[in-house]
Design a protein around this motif. Structure first.
Motif, PDB file in Angstrom:
ATOM      1  N   THR A  83       0.854  -1.176   0.000  1.00 18.83           N
ATOM      2  CA  THR A  83       0.000   0.000   0.000  1.00 18.83           C
ATOM      3  C   THR A  83       0.894   1.230   0.000  1.00 18.83           C
ATOM      4  OG1 THR A  83      -1.693  -1.152   1.271  1.00 18.83           O
ATOM      5  CG2 THR A  83      -1.825   1.237   1.192  1.00 18.83           C
ATOM      6  N   CYS A  84       0.809   2.006  -1.045  1.00 18.60           N
ATOM      7  CA  CYS A  84       1.595   3.236  -1.126  1.00 18.60           C
ATOM      8  C   CYS A  84       0.641   4.419  -1.056  1.00 18.60           C
ATOM      9  CB  CYS A  84       2.401   3.286  -2.425  1.00 18.60           C
ATOM     10  SG  CYS A  84       3.540   1.902  -2.616  1.00 18.60           S
ATOM     11  N   LYS A  85       0.750   5.183   0.011  1.00 18.23           N
ATOM     12  CA  LYS A  85      -0.174   6.281   0.260  1.00 18.23           C
ATOM     13  C   LYS A  85       0.516   7.624   0.048  1.00 18.23           C
ATOM     14  CE  LYS A  85      -2.624   3.779   3.939  1.00 18.23           C
ATOM     15  NZ  LYS A  85      -3.046   3.850   5.364  1.00 18.23           N
ATOM     16  N   SER A  86      -0.300   8.636  -0.078  1.00 11.23           N
ATOM     17  CA  SER A  86       0.248   9.989  -0.119  1.00 11.23           C
ATOM     18  C   SER A  86       0.398  10.518   1.312  1.00 11.23           C
ATOM     19  CB  SER A  86      -0.676  10.919  -0.908  1.00 11.23           C
ATOM     20  OG  SER A  86      -1.790  11.303  -0.118  1.00 11.23           O
ATOM     21  N   HIS A  87       1.066  11.647   1.430  1.00 11.61           N
ATOM     22  CA  HIS A  87       1.234  12.291   2.730  1.00 11.61           C
ATOM     23  C   HIS A  87       0.237  13.433   2.906  1.00 11.61           C
ATOM     24  CE1 HIS A  87       3.470  14.492  -0.274  1.00 11.61           C
ATOM     25  NE2 HIS A  87       3.557  15.537   0.518  1.00 11.61           N
ATOM     26  N   CYS A  88      -0.788  13.470   2.059  1.00 12.59           N
ATOM     27  CA  CYS A  88      -1.744  14.579   2.111  1.00 12.59           C
ATOM     28  C   CYS A  88      -2.566  14.528   3.400  1.00 12.59           C
ATOM     29  CB  CYS A  88      -2.677  14.518   0.899  1.00 12.59           C
ATOM     30  SG  CYS A  88      -1.814  14.669  -0.684  1.00 12.59           S
ATOM     31  N   LEU A  89      -2.848  15.702   3.924  1.00  9.89           N
ATOM     32  CA  LEU A  89      -3.590  15.832   5.168  1.00  9.89           C
ATOM     33  C   LEU A  89      -5.094  15.839   4.912  1.00  9.89           C
ATOM     34  CD1 LEU A  89      -1.441  18.687   6.751  1.00  9.89           C
ATOM     35  CD2 LEU A  89      -1.181  16.217   7.088  1.00  9.89           C
ATOM     36  N   ILE A  90      -5.871  15.763   5.979  1.00  9.38           N
ATOM     37  CA  ILE A  90      -7.320  15.911   5.870  1.00  9.38           C
ATOM     38  C   ILE A  90      -7.632  17.262   5.236  1.00  9.38           C
ATOM     39  CG2 ILE A  90      -9.438  16.220   7.223  1.00  9.38           C
ATOM     40  CD1 ILE A  90      -8.296  14.230   9.238  1.00  9.38           C
ATOM     41  N   GLY A  91      -8.560  17.264   4.294  1.00  6.64           N
ATOM     42  CA  GLY A  91      -8.906  18.497   3.596  1.00  6.64           C
ATOM     43  C   GLY A  91      -8.043  18.768   2.378  1.00  6.64           C
ATOM     44  N   GLN A  92      -7.121  17.839   2.054  1.00 10.72           N
ATOM     45  CA  GLN A  92      -6.267  17.986   0.878  1.00 10.72           C
ATOM     46  C   GLN A  92      -6.507  16.836  -0.083  1.00 10.72           C
ATOM     47  OE1 GLN A  92      -2.278  18.155   2.615  1.00 10.72           O
ATOM     48  NE2 GLN A  92      -2.273  20.378   2.363  1.00 10.72           N
ATOM     49  N   TYR A  93      -6.144  17.069  -1.341  1.00 13.69           N
ATOM     50  CA  TYR A  93      -6.180  15.993  -2.334  1.00 13.69           C
ATOM     51  C   TYR A  93      -4.771  15.765  -2.862  1.00 13.69           C
ATOM     52  CZ  TYR A  93      -5.896  19.593  -5.991  1.00 13.69           C
ATOM     53  OH  TYR A  93      -5.499  20.632  -6.783  1.00 13.69           O
ATOM     54  N   GLY A  94      -4.537  14.543  -3.319  1.00  9.57           N
ATOM     55  CA  GLY A  94      -3.239  14.198  -3.887  1.00  9.57           C
ATOM     56  C   GLY A  94      -3.326  14.078  -5.396  1.00  9.57           C
ATOM     57  N   ASN A  95      -2.275  14.526  -6.044  1.00 13.43           N
ATOM     58  CA  ASN A  95      -2.130  14.329  -7.488  1.00 13.43           C
ATOM     59  C   ASN A  95      -0.915  13.439  -7.665  1.00 13.43           C
ATOM     60  OD1 ASN A  95      -2.188  14.480 -10.235  1.00 13.43           O
ATOM     61  ND2 ASN A  95      -2.354  16.711 -10.323  1.00 13.43           N
ATOM     62  N   CYS A  96      -1.131  12.157  -7.914  1.00 14.09           N
ATOM     63  CA  CYS A  96      -0.081  11.147  -7.819  1.00 14.09           C
ATOM     64  C   CYS A  96       0.093  10.385  -9.132  1.00 14.09           C
ATOM     65  CB  CYS A  96      -0.404  10.138  -6.720  1.00 14.09           C
ATOM     66  SG  CYS A  96      -0.828  10.836  -5.117  1.00 14.09           S
ATOM     67  N   SER A  97       1.275   9.784  -9.264  1.00 11.77           N
ATOM     68  CA  SER A  97       1.492   8.785 -10.309  1.00 11.77           C
ATOM     69  C   SER A  97       1.134   7.423  -9.739  1.00 11.77           C
ATOM     70  CB  SER A  97       2.952   8.795 -10.767  1.00 11.77           C
ATOM     71  OG  SER A  97       3.307  10.049 -11.312  1.00 11.77           O
ATOM     72  N   ILE A  98       0.765   6.503 -10.613  1.00 10.36           N
ATOM     73  CA  ILE A  98       0.340   5.176 -10.174  1.00 10.36           C
ATOM     74  C   ILE A  98       1.298   4.133 -10.724  1.00 10.36           C
ATOM     75  CG2 ILE A  98      -1.502   3.468 -10.190  1.00 10.36           C
ATOM     76  CD1 ILE A  98      -3.483   5.715 -10.607  1.00 10.36           C
ATOM     77  N   SER A  99       1.772   3.257  -9.827  1.00  8.01           N
ATOM     78  CA  SER A  99       2.614   2.144 -10.236  1.00  8.01           C
ATOM     79  C   SER A  99       1.847   0.855  -9.969  1.00  8.01           C
ATOM     80  CB  SER A  99       3.939   2.146  -9.466  1.00  8.01           C
ATOM     81  OG  SER A  99       4.724   1.041  -9.856  1.00  8.01           O
ATOM     82  N   LYS A 100       1.672   0.045 -10.992  1.00  7.55           N
ATOM     83  CA  LYS A 100       0.936  -1.201 -10.867  1.00  7.55           C
ATOM     84  C   LYS A 100       1.905  -2.357 -10.652  1.00  7.55           C
ATOM     85  CE  LYS A 100      -2.489  -4.180 -11.243  1.00  7.55           C
ATOM     86  NZ  LYS A 100      -3.552  -4.292 -10.224  1.00  7.55           N
ATOM     87  N   THR A 101       1.835  -3.003  -9.475  1.00  7.05           N
ATOM     88  CA  THR A 101       2.562  -4.245  -9.269  1.00  7.05           C
ATOM     89  C   THR A 101       1.588  -5.391  -9.528  1.00  7.05           C
ATOM     90  OG1 THR A 101       2.039  -4.424  -6.912  1.00  7.05           O
ATOM     91  CG2 THR A 101       3.926  -3.063  -7.517  1.00  7.05           C
ATOM     92  N   SER A 102       2.023  -6.613  -9.280  1.00 11.31           N
ATOM     93  CA  SER A 102       1.168  -7.756  -9.599  1.00 11.31           C
ATOM     94  C   SER A 102      -0.133  -7.741  -8.821  1.00 11.31           C
ATOM     95  CB  SER A 102       1.925  -9.060  -9.319  1.00 11.31           C
ATOM     96  OG  SER A 102       3.042  -9.171 -10.162  1.00 11.31           O
TER      97      SER A 102
END
Length: 349
Positions: free
Chosen positions: A184-203
């Motif tokens: 599980t790879c999460k962002s460090h964004c706080l409550i009230g924030q949104y993340g704009n992330c890249s996605i890596s697909k493992t198996s």
């Protein structure tokens, strides 16, 4: 004996003595990286797989297999030298970090410039429960299948949670894994924030990396942390509002008010140009002649003929006897001469 020092990943003898001798047996396959190498030519010798190294020619970038042995011996001549410092660089799996069990929590880890012959150039995880807080990965290489073994991380087994992963030169070969891993790879964004992330697909998992956090806009909110998508911020429901960025929840408009996104609107939510159902940014008082008796309203109700209200009313009041009003009127007017008005009854005098 002498100045010879070794461990699982390095061998050194700096400013060595005469008649010094030691050996080093590898526990995994890997590559040698020479940091320093200066010995007496042809007399003080490092020997690897029947090849001798002396002088200024050390075994840099030589590949070794598991259980290979490195021998070092210095002669009894009076000449000694600077010696050598050699890293046993990066095993077959997990060039920077190899984890095969246990429970670990790591904070602010940088894993940079490592090589694995097979899987997990930066990190190889084959078991245990592992949490990384703020992990940076850069320029790690898994040589198998030209990086198909996970240049930065290979998840083989175990439970992994990573918060705030940063990867320079991120691509589809940065992460890899088997079907048994749980990452599980999460962002460090706080409550009230949104993340704009890249996605890596493992198996077996999606990992979100290189997240950039920003506040949810006014009229929206998000009540959880670790957001990974801009769409995590949702519009306020009807009759609720948020008036500042980064709201964790929307606030209900109280009775006598209506939700809107225009502070100067005085229409009671009945103007097509200013009317909003969701995504409101403020609550305004109902105008005179209108009311809301309950909370969470986005339009005001109209006072019926014969009743009126002042600004910000929860209900309407009857006109006095002898006065009358139309639907939505803010004040009562006198009946015309010869007429009187009693609620719901209109007659001549």
């Amino acid at each position: 004996q002498g100045n010879c020092i070794y461990s699982s990943n390095f061998l050194l003898s700096l400013n060595y003595n005469n008649e010094e001798e030691c050996s080093f047996q590898t526990t995994d396959s890997g590559i040698l990286e020479v940091i320093t190498f200066v010995t007496e030519t042809d007399d003080d010798i490092l020997k690897i797989n029947n090849i001798e190294y002396s002088g200024f020619s050390g075994p840099d970038s030589i590949s070794l297999n598991k259980n290979d042995v490195i021998y070092w011996i210095s002669s009894n001549n009076s000449i000694t030298n600077e010696g050598f410092e050699i890293c046993f660089e990066n095993g077959a799996n997990g060039g920077g970090i190899y984890i095969d069990g246990g429970t670990m929590t790591s904070n602010n880890i940088n894993v940079i410039n490592n090589i694995a012959i097979q899987y997990g150039g930066g990190i190889y995880i084959s078991g245990g429960t592992n949490i990384f807080n703020h992990l940076t990965l850069h320029n790690n290489i898994a040589q198998i299948e030209n990086g198909g073994g996970g240049n930065e991380i290979y998840f083989y087994d175990g439970d992994v949670e990573i918060i705030n992963v940063k990867i320079n030169h991120f691509n589809d070969k940065s992460f890899s894994g088997s079907s048994s891993e749980s990452a599980t790879c999460k962002s460090h964004c706080l409550i009230g924030q949104y993340g704009n992330c890249s996605i890596s697909k493992t198996s077996a998992s999606n990992c979100y990396v290189n997240c950039k956090c920003d506040n949810c806009s006014i009229g929206t909110s998000y009540s959880l942390s670790s957001s990974t998508l801009p769409s995590d911020c949702s519009e306020c429901d009807s009759g609720t509002y948020s008036s500042y960025e980064g709201a964790s929840n929307c606030i209900s408009c109280p009775a006598e008010k209506y939700a809107t996104n225009n502070r100067s609107d005085t229409s009671g939510g009945l103007n097509e140009n200013t009317h909003v159902i969701t995504g409101a940014t403020t609550c305004n008082d109902c105008p005179a002649g209108y009311y809301t008796s309950n909370s969470e309203k986005y339009t005001c109700s109209t006072c019926e003929a014969g009743t009126i209200s002042f600004i910000g009313a929860q209900n309407c009041s009857d006109c006095p006897i002898g006065k009358i009003s139309a639907d939505g009127d803010a004040s009562c007017l006198n009946c015309i001469a010869g007429m009187r008005y009693i609620k719901n009854i209109k007659s001549r005098i």
